[in-house]
Design a protein around this motif. Structure first.
Motif, PDB file in Angstrom:
ATOM      1  N   GLN A 526       0.834  -1.193   0.000  1.00 27.16           N
ATOM      2  CA  GLN A 526       0.000   0.000   0.000  1.00 27.16           C
ATOM      3  C   GLN A 526       0.874   1.251   0.000  1.00 27.16           C
ATOM      4  O   GLN A 526       0.588   2.218  -0.723  1.00 27.16           O
ATOM      5  CB  GLN A 526      -0.908  -0.001   1.238  1.00 27.16           C
ATOM      6  CG  GLN A 526      -1.910   1.139   1.267  1.00 27.16           C
ATOM      7  CD  GLN A 526      -2.852   1.048   0.060  1.00 27.16           C
ATOM      8  OE1 GLN A 526      -3.348  -0.023  -0.271  1.00 27.16           O
ATOM      9  NE2 GLN A 526      -3.082   2.181  -0.615  1.00 27.16           N
ATOM     10  N   ALA A 527       1.919   1.188   0.787  1.00 25.58           N
ATOM     11  CA  ALA A 527       2.823   2.344   0.835  1.00 25.58           C
ATOM     12  C   ALA A 527       3.433   2.600  -0.530  1.00 25.58           C
ATOM     13  O   ALA A 527       3.569   3.756  -0.960  1.00 25.58           O
ATOM     14  CB  ALA A 527       3.923   2.086   1.870  1.00 25.58           C
ATOM     15  N   ILE A 528       3.784   1.523  -1.184  1.00 21.24           N
ATOM     16  CA  ILE A 528       4.366   1.683  -2.510  1.00 21.24           C
ATOM     17  C   ILE A 528       3.341   2.284  -3.472  1.00 21.24           C
ATOM     18  O   ILE A 528       3.631   3.221  -4.237  1.00 21.24           O
ATOM     19  CB  ILE A 528       4.871   0.332  -3.042  1.00 21.24           C
ATOM     20  CG1 ILE A 528       6.063  -0.116  -2.204  1.00 21.24           C
ATOM     21  CG2 ILE A 528       5.257   0.444  -4.520  1.00 21.24           C
ATOM     22  CD1 ILE A 528       6.557  -1.505  -2.536  1.00 21.24           C
ATOM     23  N   VAL A 529       2.147   1.745  -3.388  1.00 19.91           N
ATOM     24  CA  VAL A 529       1.079   2.285  -4.228  1.00 19.91           C
ATOM     25  C   VAL A 529       0.859   3.762  -3.917  1.00 19.91           C
ATOM     26  O   VAL A 529       0.620   4.574  -4.810  1.00 19.91           O
ATOM     27  CB  VAL A 529      -0.226   1.488  -4.008  1.00 19.91           C
ATOM     28  CG1 VAL A 529      -1.391   2.202  -4.641  1.00 19.91           C
ATOM     29  CG2 VAL A 529      -0.075   0.085  -4.567  1.00 19.91           C
ATOM     30  N   ASP A 530       0.940   4.063  -2.631  1.00 25.17           N
ATOM     31  CA  ASP A 530       0.708   5.449  -2.223  1.00 25.17           C
ATOM     32  C   ASP A 530       1.859   6.361  -2.625  1.00 25.17           C
ATOM     33  O   ASP A 530       1.844   7.557  -2.341  1.00 25.17           O
ATOM     34  CB  ASP A 530       0.510   5.525  -0.703  1.00 25.17           C
ATOM     35  CG  ASP A 530      -0.827   4.922  -0.294  1.00 25.17           C
ATOM     36  OD1 ASP A 530      -1.654   4.674  -1.196  1.00 25.17           O
ATOM     37  OD2 ASP A 530      -1.035   4.689   0.910  1.00 25.17           O
ATOM     38  N   GLY A 531       2.844   5.785  -3.188  1.00 26.55           N
ATOM     39  CA  GLY A 531       3.927   6.605  -3.695  1.00 26.55           C
ATOM     40  C   GLY A 531       4.939   7.037  -2.664  1.00 26.55           C
ATOM     41  O   GLY A 531       5.672   8.002  -2.845  1.00 26.55           O
ATOM     42  N   ILE A 532       4.973   6.335  -1.561  1.00 31.78           N
ATOM     43  CA  ILE A 532       5.992   6.655  -0.573  1.00 31.78           C
ATOM     44  C   ILE A 532       7.345   6.211  -1.116  1.00 31.78           C
ATOM     45  O   ILE A 532       7.538   5.047  -1.467  1.00 31.78           O
ATOM     46  CB  ILE A 532       5.695   5.957   0.762  1.00 31.78           C
ATOM     47  CG1 ILE A 532       4.425   6.572   1.363  1.00 31.78           C
ATOM     48  CG2 ILE A 532       6.862   6.108   1.708  1.00 31.78           C
ATOM     49  CD1 ILE A 532       4.021   5.953   2.658  1.00 31.78           C
ATOM     50  N   SER A 533       8.248   7.133  -1.147  1.00 33.04           N
ATOM     51  CA  SER A 533       9.510   6.824  -1.814  1.00 33.04           C
ATOM     52  C   SER A 533      10.632   6.511  -0.837  1.00 33.04           C
ATOM     53  O   SER A 533      11.613   5.875  -1.201  1.00 33.04           O
ATOM     54  CB  SER A 533       9.919   7.997  -2.712  1.00 33.04           C
ATOM     55  OG  SER A 533       9.932   9.192  -1.936  1.00 33.04           O
ATOM     56  N   TYR A 578       8.934  -3.500   2.361  1.00 30.60           N
ATOM     57  CA  TYR A 578       8.916  -2.386   1.408  1.00 30.60           C
ATOM     58  C   TYR A 578      10.113  -2.465   0.465  1.00 30.60           C
ATOM     59  O   TYR A 578       9.962  -2.408  -0.762  1.00 30.60           O
ATOM     60  CB  TYR A 578       8.915  -1.069   2.181  1.00 30.60           C
ATOM     61  CG  TYR A 578       8.979   0.148   1.306  1.00 30.60           C
ATOM     62  CD1 TYR A 578       7.818   0.748   0.843  1.00 30.60           C
ATOM     63  CD2 TYR A 578      10.210   0.704   0.940  1.00 30.60           C
ATOM     64  CE1 TYR A 578       7.861   1.869   0.040  1.00 30.60           C
ATOM     65  CE2 TYR A 578      10.277   1.835   0.140  1.00 30.60           C
ATOM     66  CZ  TYR A 578       9.100   2.410  -0.312  1.00 30.60           C
ATOM     67  OH  TYR A 578       9.159   3.527  -1.111  1.00 30.60           O
ATOM     68  N   THR A 579      11.268  -2.588   1.056  1.00 28.67           N
ATOM     69  CA  THR A 579      12.462  -2.605   0.213  1.00 28.67           C
ATOM     70  C   THR A 579      12.490  -3.830  -0.690  1.00 28.67           C
ATOM     71  O   THR A 579      12.892  -3.749  -1.853  1.00 28.67           O
ATOM     72  CB  THR A 579      13.742  -2.565   1.065  1.00 28.67           C
ATOM     73  OG1 THR A 579      13.690  -3.634   2.012  1.00 28.67           O
ATOM     74  CG2 THR A 579      13.853  -1.264   1.808  1.00 28.67           C
ATOM     75  N   ALA A 580      12.069  -4.938  -0.137  1.00 29.16           N
ATOM     76  CA  ALA A 580      12.078  -6.161  -0.940  1.00 29.16           C
ATOM     77  C   ALA A 580      11.149  -6.030  -2.136  1.00 29.16           C
ATOM     78  O   ALA A 580      11.522  -6.349  -3.268  1.00 29.16           O
ATOM     79  CB  ALA A 580      11.678  -7.350  -0.084  1.00 29.16           C
ATOM     80  N   ILE A 581       9.966  -5.521  -1.853  1.00 22.16           N
ATOM     81  CA  ILE A 581       9.003  -5.381  -2.934  1.00 22.16           C
ATOM     82  C   ILE A 581       9.481  -4.325  -3.931  1.00 22.16           C
ATOM     83  O   ILE A 581       9.367  -4.497  -5.157  1.00 22.16           O
ATOM     84  CB  ILE A 581       7.617  -5.006  -2.376  1.00 22.16           C
ATOM     85  CG1 ILE A 581       7.092  -6.138  -1.490  1.00 22.16           C
ATOM     86  CG2 ILE A 581       6.642  -4.736  -3.516  1.00 22.16           C
ATOM     87  CD1 ILE A 581       5.839  -5.781  -0.734  1.00 22.16           C
ATOM     88  N   SER A 582      10.027  -3.282  -3.367  1.00 26.16           N
ATOM     89  CA  SER A 582      10.532  -2.232  -4.241  1.00 26.16           C
ATOM     90  C   SER A 582      11.594  -2.778  -5.186  1.00 26.16           C
ATOM     91  O   SER A 582      11.671  -2.382  -6.361  1.00 26.16           O
ATOM     92  CB  SER A 582      11.140  -1.096  -3.408  1.00 26.16           C
ATOM     93  OG  SER A 582      10.147  -0.528  -2.584  1.00 26.16           O
ATOM     94  N   ALA A 583      12.387  -3.664  -4.643  1.00 20.25           N
ATOM     95  CA  ALA A 583      13.448  -4.244  -5.466  1.00 20.25           C
ATOM     96  C   ALA A 583      12.941  -5.421  -6.286  1.00 20.25           C
ATOM     97  O   ALA A 583      13.745  -6.173  -6.846  1.00 20.25           O
ATOM     98  CB  ALA A 583      14.611  -4.687  -4.572  1.00 20.25           C
ATOM     99  N   ALA A 584      11.656  -5.566  -6.301  1.00 20.18           N
ATOM    100  CA  ALA A 584      11.036  -6.625  -7.113  1.00 20.18           C
ATOM    101  C   ALA A 584      11.503  -8.012  -6.716  1.00 20.18           C
ATOM    102  O   ALA A 584      11.505  -8.944  -7.522  1.00 20.18           O
ATOM    103  CB  ALA A 584      11.289  -6.382  -8.602  1.00 20.18           C
ATOM    104  N   LYS A 585      11.913  -8.113  -5.473  1.00 16.60           N
ATOM    105  CA  LYS A 585      12.377  -9.426  -5.023  1.00 16.60           C
ATOM    106  C   LYS A 585      11.221 -10.403  -4.871  1.00 16.60           C
ATOM    107  O   LYS A 585      11.420 -11.604  -4.715  1.00 16.60           O
ATOM    108  CB  LYS A 585      13.101  -9.288  -3.687  1.00 16.60           C
ATOM    109  CG  LYS A 585      14.450  -8.607  -3.817  1.00 16.60           C
ATOM    110  CD  LYS A 585      15.224  -8.638  -2.511  1.00 16.60           C
ATOM    111  CE  LYS A 585      16.553  -7.929  -2.697  1.00 16.60           C
ATOM    112  NZ  LYS A 585      17.158  -7.510  -1.421  1.00 16.60           N
TER     113      LYS A 585
END
Length: 616
Positions: A526-533, A578-585
DNA sequence: CATAACCCTG
DNA sequence: CAGGGTTATG
């Protein structure tokens, strides 16, 4: 012992499964009856004891699975063995003064007793039965229901006692009515001794109560957001009141009945009766009395909770926790917090004040104490388990505990140890070390009383109670996400562990984790969707949505103060996701394992409080 | 083969 | 949360 333990396991595996609903109806009638009558049926001293012991022992090996007597795990068998002889004997003796009468009963077979003596003996018999809290007595206005049950139980008990005693008939033939009187008097003396000790204890309690009282009350208010915390300060008084009333009732009853049978008592003996205690206790607790007067049941259920909340909230007070804990700290660094700090633990230092038992006659006195505790001020205790508990219990939580077989242990700190701090640092010396008997009690109110009694800890039922134990497990999750089975054993001391139980508990925590990680993933995405960088922008505080979800799950009642540490761990977990998902892991099927590995290192120790309280 | 962790489902 | 299936360990 091995046999019995094994037997126990078989029982669990075959019949019951490992999980027991909190519903109290699990006790079979025969189970109850056994529980009730066995201690009464077996009594002896002197030369016959060894033979009796053998009998008892054998019987116990078979029955232990029913009694769930004592926490006789392999682990503590060593300790228990040291005391096993006296423990067993005293268990028997302590619970059945009425069996004294058995001694006399058989005498008449050889020497017919004159009528008046027989009548006298009958009276004495009655006295002792009353003392033992036999269902006979109705001084407390028992309901019809319990009266009926009382009769039934009594009859079953007599019936069985006759049978059981038969084989050992000869062994009792030596004693006669004189002997009875003598024994009665001895018992009186012991009661008096005990009474005096209790009185002293109570006085001590009162003397240090008020300052302590307020101080604790304030501290508690500051540190806990539990709504009903206000009840806590009254705990002591309720406890004292109950204990003293128990003593009073028993002693009074003995005196009254004994004197009515014509046994002569010295003036001193009479004098030692209860007035002082009752004046002290009841007088003091007057202000609390008005509110707690009526529903003893609710009171019993509610009080222990508030105390425990208090204790835990205190132990988790910010001062203790925030600074000491850092996420990078390893377990050992955290450990001192919860396990070695003796001073912060008890809100009422007086709780650790040991009874000054007279150790020259430890068995006798403790027997009587346990008698009091067992049968309590209400003489119909013995039959209460026969009726549906729910009828008398209004508090939802109360259903958790009351009606199971519980072995009770006093948490008596031996007087010669002296310093409380020392005792508590050692983790409190249990009665086992004093060779006091394990006592089975089976009364909800008594249990409530015991819960409030700082000198006792309870071993309850040895099975998992879904409601209470699950709740506790959930709260423990705030500290440890990956408890070892040892930790589980440690913090569920009232559960008799076997494979099934262990995996059940492990399964629970597995489920907890599952929910936890699902939430984490959800919120991270959700945070990623919300654009939290920036991960720094993601925090977990008590009013964040994530925390609310978690708290709702593990602490639904919201009556437990979640440790800050948990927030930190949550935040770390969230960041990891968050970081894992961000890194597409997350394309890797087992991408979560890396996260698990991180999180499992963030476990902290569960506070000691979780050990003692069987539920929170 | 057994145990336990994991995963999924109801 | 429990049950059942699957996998990893031993």
């Amino acid at each position: 012992k091995n046999i019995s333990v094994h037997h126990l396991n078989c029982m669990h595996n075959s019949s019951e499964g490992c999980l027991e609903d909190d519903k109290p109806d699990v006790m079979l009638p025969c189970f109850r009856r056994n529980m009730y009558e066995e201690p009464l049926a077996l009594y002896s001293n002197g030369s016959i004891i060894s033979q009796l012991r053998k009998t008892i022992h054998n019987k116990r090996a078979l029955d232990e699975s029913l009694f769930y007597l004592s926490s006789s795990t392999a682990a503590d068998s060593g300790q228990e063995d040291q005391c096993s002889v006296s423990s067993k004997d005293s268990t028997v003796e302590a619970q059945s003064p009425s069996a004294h009468v058995a001694t006399g009963a058989s005498a008449e077979a050889e020497h017919p007793v004159p009528d008046h003596l027989q009548a006298k003996r009958a009276r004495v018999e009655n006295i002792i039965r009353v003392m033992a809290g036999s269902p006979n007595s109705r001084q407390h206005g028992d309901s019809e229901r319990s009266d009926t049950d009382a009769r039934e139980a009594r009859e079953a008990y007599r019936e069985n006692k006759r049978k059981q005693r038969l084989p050992q008939h000869q062994e009792h033939s030596a004693a006669g009515p004189d002997e009875e009187c003598h024994k009665l008097k001895e018992q009186l003396h012991s009661m008096q001794r005990l009474l005096r000790q209790l009185q002293e204890k109570f006085l001590q309690v009162y003397n240090q109560e008020d300052p302590e009282h307020n101080e604790c009350g304030d501290r508690m208010k500051a540190q806990s957001n539990v709504s009903h915390q206000r009840e806590s300060p009254n705990l002591q008084e309720a406890l004292k009141k109950e204990l003293s009333r128990a003593v009073n009732d028993c002693v009074d009853r003995v005196f009254k009945k004994v004197s009515s049978t014509g046994l002569d008592l010295s003036p001193q003996q009479r004098m030692c009766s209860s007035p002082e205690v009752s004046a002290g206790a009841d007088g003091k607790s007057q202000r609390a009395g008005s509110t707690q007067e009526q529903p003893q049941d609710q009171e019993a259920a509610a009080k222990p909770r508030s105390l425990e909340y208090y204790e835990s909230s205190k132990a988790h007070s910010p001062q203790d926790q925030t600074e000491a804990l850092s996420l990078v700290v390893r377990k050992p660094a955290v450990a001192p917090l919860s396990s070695v700090t003796p001073t912060v633990k008890r809100p009422y230092p007086v709780h650790q004040t040991p009874f000054q038992f007279n150790y020259s006659t430890p068995l006798h006195d403790s027997q009587i104490l346990e008698h009091l505790l067992k049968y309590g001020p209400h003489s119909n205790f013995g039959v209460l388990p026969c009726m549906p508990p729910s009828m008398d219990r209004t508090s939802p939580d109360s259903v958790d505990l009351p009606w199971d077989t519980i072995a009770m242990r006093s948490k008596v700190t031996p007087g010669h140890l002296g310093h409380h701090a020392r005792a508590s640092a050692l983790g409190a010396v249990t009665v086992d070390n004093l060779c006091l008997p394990h006592v089975k009690i089976e009364c909800g109110e008594l249990q409530g009383m015991a819960e409030r009694n700082p000198y006792m800890s309870l071993n309850i039922s040895f099975r998992l109670k879904k409601k209470s134990h699950l709740k506790k497990a959930k709260l423990m999750f705030f500290y440890t996400r990956y408890p070892s089975s040892n930790v589980l054993k440690t913090f569920f001391p009232d559960v008799k562990f076997n494979r099934c139980i262990t995996s059940q508990l492990i399964k629970w925590f597995s489920n907890f984790r599952e929910f936890y990680y699902i939430q984490m993933e959800k919120f991270a995405r959700q945070a990623i969707v919300d654009g939290i960088s920036d991960v720094k922008d993601m925090t977990v505080s008590r009013d964040s949505e994530l925390f609310r979800a978690l708290n709702m799950h593990y602490n639904k009642a919201n009556d437990f103060h979640v440790p800050d540490r948990f927030l930190e761990v949550s935040e770390v977990t969230l960041h990891e996701f968050y970081t894992a998902i961000s890194a597409a892991k997350d394309s890797d099927p087992s991408w979560k394992k890396a996260i698990y590995k991180v999180i499992c290192k963030l476990d902290s120790d569960v506070p000691e409080e979780f050990k003692t309280s069987s539920y929170l």
